[in-house]
Design a protein around this motif. Structure first.
Motif, PDB file in Angstrom:
ATOM      1  N   GLN A 139       0.826  -1.203   0.000  1.00 15.43           N
ATOM      2  CA  GLN A 139       0.000   0.000   0.000  1.00 15.43           C
ATOM      3  C   GLN A 139       0.868   1.263   0.000  1.00 15.43           C
ATOM      4  N   ARG A 140       2.003   1.200   0.671  1.00 13.95           N
ATOM      5  CA  ARG A 140       2.935   2.339   0.658  1.00 13.95           C
ATOM      6  C   ARG A 140       3.464   2.577  -0.758  1.00 13.95           C
ATOM      7  N   VAL A 141       3.764   1.474  -1.485  1.00 15.69           N
ATOM      8  CA  VAL A 141       4.259   1.622  -2.858  1.00 15.69           C
ATOM      9  C   VAL A 141       3.157   2.250  -3.735  1.00 15.69           C
ATOM     10  N   ALA A 142       1.926   1.772  -3.547  1.00 19.67           N
ATOM     11  CA  ALA A 142       0.816   2.333  -4.326  1.00 19.67           C
ATOM     12  C   ALA A 142       0.681   3.834  -4.045  1.00 19.67           C
ATOM     13  N   LEU A 143       0.871   4.218  -2.783  1.00 19.10           N
ATOM     14  CA  LEU A 143       0.819   5.642  -2.429  1.00 19.10           C
ATOM     15  C   LEU A 143       1.963   6.409  -3.096  1.00 19.10           C
ATOM     16  N   ALA A 144       3.164   5.801  -3.059  1.00 18.86           N
ATOM     17  CA  ALA A 144       4.331   6.460  -3.670  1.00 18.86           C
ATOM     18  C   ALA A 144       4.108   6.651  -5.163  1.00 18.86           C
ATOM     19  N   ARG A 145       3.514   5.638  -5.784  1.00 14.50           N
ATOM     20  CA  ARG A 145       3.290   5.724  -7.228  1.00 14.50           C
ATOM     21  C   ARG A 145       2.313   6.855  -7.564  1.00 14.50           C
ATOM     22  N   ALA A 146       1.343   7.066  -6.673  1.00 15.21           N
ATOM     23  CA  ALA A 146       0.397   8.162  -6.901  1.00 15.21           C
ATOM     24  C   ALA A 146       1.044   9.517  -6.603  1.00 15.21           C
ATOM     25  N   LEU A 147       1.969   9.538  -5.628  1.00 16.99           N
ATOM     26  CA  LEU A 147       2.559  10.817  -5.187  1.00 16.99           C
ATOM     27  C   LEU A 147       3.704  11.284  -6.082  1.00 16.99           C
ATOM     28  N   VAL A 148       4.331  10.341  -6.809  1.00 16.40           N
ATOM     29  CA  VAL A 148       5.583  10.646  -7.497  1.00 16.40           C
ATOM     30  C   VAL A 148       5.410  11.734  -8.574  1.00 16.40           C
ATOM     31  N   ILE A 149       4.232  11.812  -9.128  1.00 17.42           N
ATOM     32  CA  ILE A 149       4.000  12.819 -10.174  1.00 17.42           C
ATOM     33  C   ILE A 149       3.702  14.194  -9.581  1.00 17.42           C
ATOM     34  N   ARG A 150       3.756  14.302  -8.228  1.00 20.28           N
ATOM     35  CA  ARG A 150       3.346  15.533  -7.542  1.00 20.28           C
ATOM     36  C   ARG A 150       1.957  15.965  -8.014  1.00 20.28           C
ATOM     37  N   PRO A 151       0.968  15.139  -7.703  1.00 19.17           N
ATOM     38  CA  PRO A 151      -0.377  15.423  -8.213  1.00 19.17           C
ATOM     39  C   PRO A 151      -0.974  16.676  -7.557  1.00 19.17           C
ATOM     40  N   ASP A 152      -1.867  17.316  -8.289  1.00 19.70           N
ATOM     41  CA  ASP A 152      -2.627  18.422  -7.681  1.00 19.70           C
ATOM     42  C   ASP A 152      -3.671  17.868  -6.728  1.00 19.70           C
ATOM     43  N   VAL A 153      -4.183  16.683  -7.069  1.00 19.16           N
ATOM     44  CA  VAL A 153      -5.228  16.062  -6.255  1.00 19.16           C
ATOM     45  C   VAL A 153      -4.903  14.577  -6.116  1.00 19.16           C
ATOM     46  N   LEU A 154      -4.965  14.078  -4.882  1.00 21.96           N
ATOM     47  CA  LEU A 154      -4.735  12.659  -4.610  1.00 21.96           C
ATOM     48  C   LEU A 154      -6.090  12.004  -4.333  1.00 21.96           C
ATOM     49  N   LEU A 155      -6.370  10.901  -5.043  1.00 19.72           N
ATOM     50  CA  LEU A 155      -7.664  10.230  -4.916  1.00 19.72           C
ATOM     51  C   LEU A 155      -7.438   8.836  -4.340  1.00 19.72           C
ATOM     52  N   LEU A 156      -8.061   8.546  -3.222  1.00 20.94           N
ATOM     53  CA  LEU A 156      -7.848   7.260  -2.537  1.00 20.94           C
ATOM     54  C   LEU A 156      -9.176   6.515  -2.452  1.00 20.94           C
ATOM     55  N   ASP A 157      -9.221   5.313  -3.031  1.00 25.02           N
ATOM     56  CA  ASP A 157     -10.465   4.538  -3.022  1.00 25.02           C
ATOM     57  C   ASP A 157     -10.326   3.371  -2.054  1.00 25.02           C
ATOM     58  N   GLU A 158     -10.902   3.492  -0.875  1.00 23.81           N
ATOM     59  CA  GLU A 158     -10.827   2.451   0.159  1.00 23.81           C
ATOM     60  C   GLU A 158      -9.409   1.902   0.283  1.00 23.81           C
ATOM     61  N   PRO A 159      -8.408   2.743   0.502  1.00 26.83           N
ATOM     62  CA  PRO A 159      -7.023   2.272   0.396  1.00 26.83           C
ATOM     63  C   PRO A 159      -6.622   1.280   1.481  1.00 26.83           C
ATOM     64  N   LEU A 160      -7.358   1.199   2.579  1.00 25.82           N
ATOM     65  CA  LEU A 160      -6.916   0.344   3.678  1.00 25.82           C
ATOM     66  C   LEU A 160      -7.775  -0.900   3.856  1.00 25.82           C
ATOM     67  N   SER A 161      -8.745  -1.100   2.975  1.00 29.82           N
ATOM     68  CA  SER A 161      -9.730  -2.150   3.262  1.00 29.82           C
ATOM     69  C   SER A 161      -9.168  -3.561   3.113  1.00 29.82           C
ATOM     70  N   ASN A 162      -8.030  -3.738   2.427  1.00 33.85           N
ATOM     71  CA  ASN A 162      -7.454  -5.077   2.315  1.00 33.85           C
ATOM     72  C   ASN A 162      -6.477  -5.405   3.439  1.00 33.85           C
ATOM     73  N   LEU A 163      -6.317  -4.512   4.374  1.00 32.95           N
ATOM     74  CA  LEU A 163      -5.331  -4.733   5.443  1.00 32.95           C
ATOM     75  C   LEU A 163      -6.019  -5.239   6.703  1.00 32.95           C
ATOM     76  N   ASP A 164      -5.286  -5.975   7.527  1.00 30.65           N
ATOM     77  CA  ASP A 164      -5.904  -6.423   8.785  1.00 30.65           C
ATOM     78  C   ASP A 164      -6.021  -5.243   9.753  1.00 30.65           C
ATOM     79  N   ALA A 165      -6.812  -5.457  10.820  1.00 25.53           N
ATOM     80  CA  ALA A 165      -7.223  -4.342  11.674  1.00 25.53           C
ATOM     81  C   ALA A 165      -6.034  -3.534  12.219  1.00 25.53           C
ATOM     82  N   LYS A 166      -4.970  -4.226  12.637  1.00 27.50           N
ATOM     83  CA  LYS A 166      -3.848  -3.533  13.270  1.00 27.50           C
ATOM     84  C   LYS A 166      -3.074  -2.692  12.238  1.00 27.50           C
ATOM     85  N   LEU A 167      -2.859  -3.312  11.075  1.00 23.55           N
ATOM     86  CA  LEU A 167      -2.144  -2.600  10.010  1.00 23.55           C
ATOM     87  C   LEU A 167      -2.943  -1.395   9.516  1.00 23.55           C
ATOM     88  N   ARG A 168      -4.265  -1.570   9.508  1.00 22.48           N
ATOM     89  CA  ARG A 168      -5.140  -0.489   9.058  1.00 22.48           C
ATOM     90  C   ARG A 168      -4.941   0.743   9.956  1.00 22.48           C
TER      91      ARG A 168
END
Ligand code: ATP
Length: 350
Positions: A139-168
């Motif tokens: 998930q951190r890599v997915a975030l980095a991939r979205a951030l690397v272009i220095r976006p004007d707007v970051l869009l996150l679609d349920e980014p934590l739903s595949n993680l277990d409760a503690k990691l979430r």
């Protein structure tokens, strides 16, 4: 970058999914779209990203109309629920992908990738393949991939739903830290109310393609606009009642369990039928001068930090109450009084 959604309508076939949605998302804000499954939040996010076009209305980035602008020309970064990483590329190559498309020089690309992996604290794993990473790391890599272009707007679609409760919980804090560091306008879709209450600068509650309420987490939780919002964000006990008197200071309400006083609540008229609501944590154990409800304990559920009670007001009416750090063990069948502060009552037309 501020994002305006103005009177947007969108459907699939004959089914309307977004019905005249208007929202103003402020520059640098961490804004949440919150609602139950099927309410249209992903559709709205994809429409902001440019994957869908509205049937009516428009999306604006700053003053710039976005209708007709393809996704890759909107300068948005998107993170999906399933990460969508390339399995045959390394972490660094995955992150660099958005820059390849933008024709960065090799040196500049290397520097930008390193910088972005630093933001998500993954610089040590740059040469790994995605299948050698944990869910949180992916998930951190997915975030980095979205951030690397220095976006004007970051869009996150349920980014934590595949993680277990503690990691979430851990990644929640990471997203907060990354947002504080980058201050990129971020729009975050979730159905998890705790995630939105704990992270959002402001949130919009969606239901059936309509915006029910927009506000800061405390404002929405503390003063929900209607019964749907009150029940979706947290839990609420509801009692039917009638308005006896109403003034600027408050209202006197009649219920079959006694008279209740509510603070404020303009717009009520004597004789009006209402629902009176309060949160389980607003039901305080013991009596007080006003708003006392006498109950019998139906059920006691021990939850560690709190004791949860189901309390019977009558043969058919029950309420829920929480007690923090209880001193006494209470048993079903025992009598118990609770009271609610006048400022903690919600009053909605019935
Ligand atoms: P979830 O949390 O389950 O993803 P959501 O609030 O994000 O829900 P959307 O994915 O926006 O909801 O879907 C809203 C409605 O639109 C649903 O009834 C869904 O079945 C329908 N829908 C979404 N995408 C399409 C599509 N491409 N074609 C037809 N119907 C669609």
């Amino acid at each position: 970058m501020n994002v305006s959604v103005r009177h947007v309508t969108k459907g699939f076939g004959a089914t309307p999914v977004l019905k005249d949605i208007s929202l103003e998302i402020r520059d640098r804000e961490l804004f949440f779209l919150l609602g139950p499954s099927g309410c249209g939040k992903t559709t709205l996010l994809r429409l902001i990203a440019g994957f869908y076009q509205p049937e009516e209305g428009g999306v604006f980035f700053g003053d710039r109309p976005m209708n007709g602008v393809p996704p890759h020309q909107r300068n948005t970064g998107m993170v999906f629920q399933n990460y969508a990483l390339w399995p045959h590329l390394t972490v660094a190559e995955n992150v660099a992908y958005g820059l390849d498309v933008r024709r960065f020089s090799a040196a500049k690309k290397k520097q930008r990738v390193a910088e972005t992996l630093g933001i998500v604290q993954m610089e040590n794993l740059a040469d790994r393949s995605p299948n050698q990473l944990s869910g949180g790391q992916q998930q951190r890599v997915a975030l980095a991939r979205a951030l690397v272009i220095r976006p004007d707007v970051l869009l996150l679609d349920e980014p934590l739903s595949n993680l277990d409760a503690k990691l979430r919980l851990e990644m929640r804090e990471e997203i907060r830290r990354i947002h504080e560091q980058t201050r990129i306008t971020t729009i975050y879709v979730t159905h998890d109310q705790k995630e939105s209450l704990s992270l959002a600068d402001r949130l919009a509650v969606l239901h059936d393609g309509v915006v029910e309420q927009v506000g800061e987490p405390r404002a929405v939780y503390g003063a929900p606009a209607n019964r749907f919002v009150a029940d979706f964000i947290g839990e609420t006990n509801w009692l039917p009642g009638d308005v006896e008197t109403a003034s600027a200071e408050g209202a006197r309400l009649r219920t079959e369990f006694g008279r209740l006083l509510a603070e404020g609540k303009p717009g009520l008229a004597p004789g009006q039928a209402v629902w009176i609501g309060f949160r389980p944590e607003a039901a305080r154990i013991g009596t007080d001068e006003v708003n006392v409800l006498r109950c019998r304990i139906n059920r006691v559920t021990y939850l560690g930090e709190i004791e949860e009670y189901e309390l019977a007001l009558s043969a058919t009416a029950t309420i829920k109450a929480f007690e923090q750090n209880p001193l006494a063990i209470r048993r079903p069948g025992a009598e118990l009084a609770v009271h609610v502060r006048p400022q903690n009552l919600f009053v909605m037309p019935r």
